[in-house]
Write an enzyme that holds these catalytic residues in place. Structure first.
Site, PDB file in Angstrom:
ATOM      1  N   ILE A 122      11.405  -4.641 -38.858  1.00  0.00           N
ATOM      2  CA  ILE A 122      11.982  -3.874 -37.752  1.00  0.00           C
ATOM      3  C   ILE A 122      11.438  -4.367 -36.409  1.00  0.00           C
ATOM      4  CG2 ILE A 122      12.452  -1.827 -39.160  1.00  0.00           C
ATOM      5  CD1 ILE A 122       9.958  -0.489 -37.979  1.00  0.00           C
TER       6      ILE A 122
ATOM      7  N   GLU B  49      20.955  -6.370 -38.469  1.00  0.00           N
ATOM      8  CA  GLU B  49      21.386  -5.661 -37.269  1.00  0.00           C
ATOM      9  C   GLU B  49      20.771  -6.413 -36.108  1.00  0.00           C
ATOM     10  OE1 GLU B  49      21.543  -4.047 -34.246  1.00  0.00           O
ATOM     11  OE2 GLU B  49      20.324  -2.331 -34.857  1.00  0.00           O
ATOM     12  N   LEU B  50      21.620  -7.144 -35.342  1.00  0.00           N
ATOM     13  CA  LEU B  50      21.104  -8.177 -34.448  1.00  0.00           C
ATOM     14  C   LEU B  50      21.420  -7.946 -32.968  1.00  0.00           C
ATOM     15  CD1 LEU B  50      22.147 -11.211 -36.682  1.00  0.00           C
ATOM     16  CD2 LEU B  50      20.030  -9.874 -36.766  1.00  0.00           C
ATOM     17  N   GLY B  51      21.729  -6.705 -32.621  1.00  0.00           N
ATOM     18  CA  GLY B  51      21.937  -6.454 -31.197  1.00  0.00           C
ATOM     19  C   GLY B  51      23.368  -6.667 -30.767  1.00  0.00           C
TER      20      GLY B  51
ATOM     21  N   GLY C 283      16.663  -7.085 -35.458  1.00  0.00           N
ATOM     22  CA  GLY C 283      15.961  -7.923 -34.481  1.00  0.00           C
ATOM     23  C   GLY C 283      16.922  -8.917 -33.856  1.00  0.00           C
ATOM     24  N   SER C 284      16.428 -10.100 -33.551  1.00  0.00           N
ATOM     25  CA  SER C 284      17.226 -11.088 -32.830  1.00  0.00           C
ATOM     26  C   SER C 284      18.136 -11.880 -33.783  1.00  0.00           C
ATOM     27  CB  SER C 284      16.288 -12.057 -32.104  1.00  0.00           C
ATOM     28  OG  SER C 284      15.498 -12.744 -33.059  1.00  0.00           O
TER      29      SER C 284
ATOM     30  N   LYS D 185       7.386  -4.519 -42.582  1.00  0.00           N
ATOM     31  CA  LYS D 185       6.630  -5.275 -41.569  1.00  0.00           C
ATOM     32  C   LYS D 185       7.191  -4.858 -40.211  1.00  0.00           C
ATOM     33  CE  LYS D 185       6.435  -8.381 -39.009  1.00  0.00           C
ATOM     34  NZ  LYS D 185       6.141  -8.270 -37.550  1.00  0.00           N
TER      35      LYS D 185
ATOM     36  N   ALA E 201       7.214  -4.637 -35.950  1.00  0.00           N
ATOM     37  CA  ALA E 201       6.961  -5.652 -34.919  1.00  0.00           C
ATOM     38  C   ALA E 201       5.547  -5.472 -34.382  1.00  0.00           C
ATOM     39  CB  ALA E 201       7.961  -5.499 -33.784  1.00  0.00           C
TER      40      ALA E 201
ATOM     41  N   GLN F   1       8.810 -10.100 -22.527  1.00  0.00           N
ATOM     42  CA  GLN F   1      10.136  -9.521 -22.322  1.00  0.00           C
ATOM     43  C   GLN F   1      10.450  -9.439 -20.832  1.00  0.00           C
ATOM     44  OE1 GLN F   1      12.059  -9.232 -24.761  1.00  0.00           O
ATOM     45  NE2 GLN F   1      13.803  -8.169 -23.864  1.00  0.00           N
TER      46      GLN F   1
ATOM     47  N   GLU G 247      22.787 -11.275 -24.597  1.00  0.00           N
ATOM     48  CA  GLU G 247      22.059 -10.010 -24.626  1.00  0.00           C
ATOM     49  C   GLU G 247      20.780 -10.170 -23.799  1.00  0.00           C
ATOM     50  OE1 GLU G 247      20.140  -8.728 -28.348  1.00  0.00           O
ATOM     51  OE2 GLU G 247      21.011  -6.758 -27.994  1.00  0.00           O
TER      52      GLU G 247
ATOM     53  N   CYS H  30      19.722  -2.087 -28.837  1.00  0.00           N
ATOM     54  CA  CYS H  30      20.724  -2.994 -29.412  1.00  0.00           C
ATOM     55  C   CYS H  30      22.128  -2.571 -29.020  1.00  0.00           C
ATOM     56  CB  CYS H  30      20.569  -3.068 -30.922  1.00  0.00           C
ATOM     57  SG  CYS H  30      20.459  -1.464 -31.687  1.00  0.00           S
TER      58      CYS H  30
ATOM     59  N   ASN I 129      11.700  -2.037 -30.278  1.00  0.00           N
ATOM     60  CA  ASN I 129      12.343  -1.184 -29.263  1.00  0.00           C
ATOM     61  C   ASN I 129      12.370   0.302 -29.626  1.00  0.00           C
ATOM     62  OD1 ASN I 129      14.182  -1.906 -31.233  1.00  0.00           O
ATOM     63  ND2 ASN I 129      15.895  -2.142 -29.827  1.00  0.00           N
TER      64      ASN I 129
END
Ligand code: NAP
Ligand code: MG
Length: 478
Positions: free
Chosen positions: A146, A247-249, A225-226, A172, A174, A327, A380, A281, A149
């Site tokens: 995960i 799930e990539l944004g 994530g990315s 795991k 972030a 970031q 993004e 996201c 954010n």
């Protein structure tokens, strides 16, 4: 538990060496240390999960799994203020955002607690003399990676669903944001979760994350994530012939037609890009406005942007700092690019006096008109930067909205019922909001993307389909 992993029901030290400093986004100061997990810790966690799945946890009936999750929901509610404080400090979230996140994670456990014994298989009419049942078996050991954010919410979303389905999990988080996850893990333990049903290894993505994604002992992976890391996770899944959800944004459009209710739309549109400092996201980061009403709509939005204030999590303003220096530099590079591309800055918020110079503050900005092929309209940013893109008519709006690489969420603002239906149906994405916006809170609503936004669905009952596999059993009793 900060500085430890949770493996096989106990809090333990890293098998390797080294720690990871935890910095406050409010001022950049180090205030805690995490365990730096590696391949050996992941090995131990996967083995513990397998033992649990083949042992006590695997034999725990659905109703009891549900009760454990429901008890967790109540424990989260009872400790909500403490959890919100942890999340706010770790991620730099304004307290109201952190509180909303904790309410959502409690809801995930409440929902999946209730769902655990209500997700049924089916019976299929087949030939004379046959009875066929389709069971929903757990996948087995599930891996979960995960992002930083919404760590608490992501924990509820991915772990709640997977445990309800009967899997044993290895998570795991972030390394930028682990603290609420560790506390939530403690609450699951307190709620009576058997040893090994959930294992948490903290560490860097390239170390613990890669070891988990590539582990042969995992049966399914849920990744958020990315897109770049999502590709690596899917490649590793392919090598082991197992499924994954990614799930990539996104680069989600908000479409404002000339007949929209501006007063209703404006707070949603502003919030959709400022919430969590744009590090969402499903952020509504492309604002498509019908050209005929630009003159009326844009000044109202400029006014709102200019009134926004950015400050430390404890100040509880409209916008907090970004998660990290990295970031902040990433978002600044998009701002510099916008300037060098000559994009017009329509409005900018203010950073409150007293914000620490060491914090990662970034003022929300509105640019426009942004050409549809400009970087700011396509990539993004993951920061509070909104791109205004004018459109001519309905077909033009649909073409622009579906035009990018991503497809996660869309917002449609119009009072015309037929147009609401046409445009919602035409959207190429996983969720569409008509005259509203906000993917986060609706934990019962299936969520996920197409294209560069990934694939597979989480949230709601749909997640239980992903976290289980259909097994068909055919009885010939003729
Ligand atoms: P990321 O690198 O994809 O991180 C997501 C998760 O994957 C983290 O737990 C990360 O661990 C882990 N990871 C990193 N490298 C890995 C690898 N080689 N194998 C397995 N796991 C690995 O995302 P990020 O660097 O934090 O953020 C970069 C950009 O991704 C953002 O600016 C944003 O555009 C996008 N993003 C999207 C979402 C979303 O909700 N869809 C969330 C966050 C970021 P560590 O962080 O501990 O290294
Ligand atoms: Mg990171």
């Amino acid at each position: 538990m900060i500085g430890k992993h949770f493996i096989g029901g106990t809090w333990c030290d890293s098998r390797g060496s080294g720690t990871i400093p935890v910095r406050s986004p409010d001022d950049g100061a180090v205030f805690a240390e995490l365990a730096r997990g590696g391949a050996d810790d992941i090995d131990a966690a996967v083995a513990a999960a397998r033992t649990a799945f083949e042992g006590e946890w695997g034999r725990t009936p659905a109703v009891e799994r549900g009760r454990i999750l429901a008890r967790t929901a109540r424990l989260i509610e009872a400790n909500a203020e403490e959890l919100a404080g942890i999340e706010a400090r770790d991620c730099g979230k304004p307290m109201k955002q952190a509180r909303a996140d904790i309410t959502a994670v409690a809801r995930y456990f409440e929902f999946y607690g209730g769902a655990a014994d209500k997700f049924h298989g089916e019976q299929i009419p087949y030939l004379e003399g046959y009875t066929v049942m389709v069971k929903r078996d757990p996948r087995g050991v599930t891996g979960h990676i995960i992002p930083w954010n919404y760590p608490a919410q992501m924990f509820g979303r991915t772990i709640g669903g997977s445990l309800a389905a009967g899997n044993a999990c290895v998570l795991k988080p972030a390394e930028e944001a682990c603290l609420s996850v560790l506390r939530l893990t403690e609450l699951l333990q307190e709620a009576g979760l058997p040893a090994g049903a959930l294992n948490v290894v903290t560490g860097y993505g390239e170390e613990a994350g890669a070891a988990l994604a590539n582990h042969p002992g995992i049966d399914f992976i849920s990744f958020t994530g990315s897109p770049e890391v999502g590709t690596l996770v899917q490649q590793a899944s392919a090598a082991h012939h197992r499924g994954c959800t990614l799930e990539l944004g996104g680069k989600s459009p908000q479409i404002v037609f000339e007949d929209a209710d501006f007063a209703k739309a404006l707070p949603y549109i502003t919030n959709a890009i400022v919430q969590n400092a744009g590090q969402t996201c499903s952020a509504g980061s492309r604002l498509l406005v019908q050209r005929a009403v630009l003159d009326r709509f844009v000044p109202l939005l400029q006014e709102r942007f200019a009134a926004l204030r950015v400050g430390a999590s404890g100040d509880d303003l409209e916008c907090g700092p970004l998660i990290s220096k990295t970031q902040l530099e990433r978002v600044r590079s998009y701002v510099e690019r916008a300037e060098s591309d000559g994009l017009k800055l329509l409005a900018e918020a203010t950073i409150a006096d007293g914000a620490s110079p060491g914090g990662y503050y970034c003022a929300p900005r509105l640019y426009g008109p942004v050409p549809a092929d400009n970087v700011l309209a396509r990539e993004e940013v993951f920061g509070p930067i909104l791109s205004l893109i004018p459109f001519e008519d309905e077909l033009d709006a649909i073409r622009l909205a579906n035009g990018g690489d991503f497809g996660l969420v869309a917002g449609v603002w119009t009072e015309n019922g037929a147009r609401q239906m046409r445009v919602a149906n035409a959207m190429r994405c996983g969720q569409v909001f008509v005259n509203g916006y906000g993917a986060g809170a609706g934990i019962e609503l299936p969520f996920g993307g197409v294209g560069r936004s990934g694939h597979g669905r989480e949230k709601g009952m749909e997640a239980l389909r992903e976290f289980t596999m259909a097994k068909t059993i055919v009885f010939n009793h003729g």
